[in-house]
Scaffold this active site. Structure first.
Site, PDB file in Angstrom:
ATOM      1  CG  HIS A   9       3.627   1.855  -1.421  1.00 59.29           C
ATOM      2  ND1 HIS A   9       3.666   3.206  -1.152  1.00 59.29           N
ATOM      3  CD2 HIS A   9       4.548   1.277  -0.582  1.00 59.29           C
ATOM      4  CE1 HIS A   9       4.574   3.448  -0.214  1.00 59.29           C
ATOM      5  NE2 HIS A   9       5.122   2.292   0.147  1.00 59.29           N
ATOM      6  CB  CYS A  22      -7.784 -14.432  -2.522  1.00 58.59           C
ATOM      7  SG  CYS A  22      -8.702 -15.177  -1.167  1.00 58.59           S
TER       8      CYS A  22
END
Ligand code: BJW
Ligand code: ZN
Length: 260
Positions: free
Chosen positions: A125, A133
């Site tokens: 995860h 970005c």
């Protein structure tokens, strides 16, 4: 399922650990609870009891209110920077010295396994330390220490990408997002190749990660769960050790490899 407590660690589990050729340690938020990092679903202390996952942990939430989401994750990054690995992380790292092969697969976005000495941890995860970005995906380097965030964080504008000017997002996997393909494939392969898997500190509710212990079982491995409370794995696993990871894991290591 053979449910047991730490006082009666099954000799069969100790023997299985001593004989194992490939051990997978699959961890969730509970392994870091004793380091002061909150879990998600524990009734009183879990993050999702105090904060709204849909408003904070989805791409839609970030699009809607990037300052809210960024500020909340900066608060969590600050908590993590102050935390230290606990005896469970340390025992898992030391276990690697005693078995031919050990793979750590974690759902956690912290770096406490690494700081305890575990290498090549598979982070399903993502990581709080690897923002990128939102628009072009390029990694973004953050200053090591965020400002002193109040409990729960505060509204904070995300930095802008140095390449395209897009907003920088936390490097974690939100609901509805795909997990990193190569890491998921490596975790599935390890689960299918191991002979013993520990599922430590996870409610085993979030997919596809929750498939990992089941894949191991279906491939013939045995699965030992370490958790103080009941989970979705209770009826599936071979052994269920009811206790805190920081107490159970060092005792198991001691019993299997360090006892005179
Ligand atoms: C101790 C202890 C101690 C305490 N010692 N133990 C229905 C609706 C909507 C979505 C879905 C749906 N069905 C399936 C889905 C998909 C969804 C999902 O699984 N949802 C379920 C909740 C139903 N999955 C996804 O969306 C995933 N992506 C995906 O499937 O992509 C394909 C897709 C694409 C497009 C559309 C749909 C699908 C992505 C999942 C990403 C999960 N992200 C989070 C947040 C990460 C960022 C952040 O940190 O903010 O990951 S959610 C949160 O849960 C976090 C965790 O890694 C994850 C697992 O939680 P974990 O680790 O098990 O913690 P807890 O709190 O649940 O349990 C802690 C345990 O520790 C407890 O059992 C305690 O008892 C125990 N404990 N102290 C030992 N001392
Ligand atoms: Zn960019």
């Amino acid at each position: 399922m053979q449910s047991t407590t730490i006082e009666t660690t099954p000799p069969e589990l100790i023997a299985a650990l001593q004989a194992a050729q490939h051990v997978v340690v699959f961890t969730g938020a509970g392994v870091s609870a004793e380091s002061g990092i909150p879990t998600f679903r524990d009734a009183l202390t879990g993050l999702w009891g105090r904060f709204d996952a849909q408003a904070l942990a989805t791409p839609e939430a970030f699009r809607r209110d990037p300052d809210l989401v960024w500020g909340w994750y900066e608060w969590r990054r600050m908590q993590l920077l102050r935390a230290l690995p606990n005896p469970a992380h340390l025992a898992i790292a030391e276990l690697a010295q005693h078995v031919p092969r050990l793979t750590v697969v974690t759902q956690n976005v912290d770096d406490l396994h690494e700081r305890a000495g575990s290498a090549d941890v598979l982070h399903l995860h993502g990581s709080l330390h690897q923002p990128r970005c939102f628009d072009c995906g390029r990694p973004h380097v953050l200053p090591p220490a965020p400002p002193d965030e109040p409990e729960g964080g505060r509204r904070l504008s995300p930095p802008r990408c140095r390449q395209c000017g897009g907003p920088v997002r936390p490097g974690v996997v939100w609901f509805g997002e795909s997990l990193p393909e190569d890491i998921l494939a490596a975790a599935f392969a390890a689960a299918q190749a191991c002979d013993l898997l520990f599922a430590i500190g996870t409610s085993a509710l979030v997919y596809p990660a929750a498939q990992i212990p089941l894949l191991a079982l279906h491939a013939g491995a045995r699965v030992a769960q370490v958790n103080p409370t009941a989970t979705a794995l209770d009826d599936e696993c071979t052994w269920s050790l009811r206790g805190a990871a920081g107490a159970v894991m060092p005792k198991l290591l001691q019993a299997a490899f360090l006892a005179a």
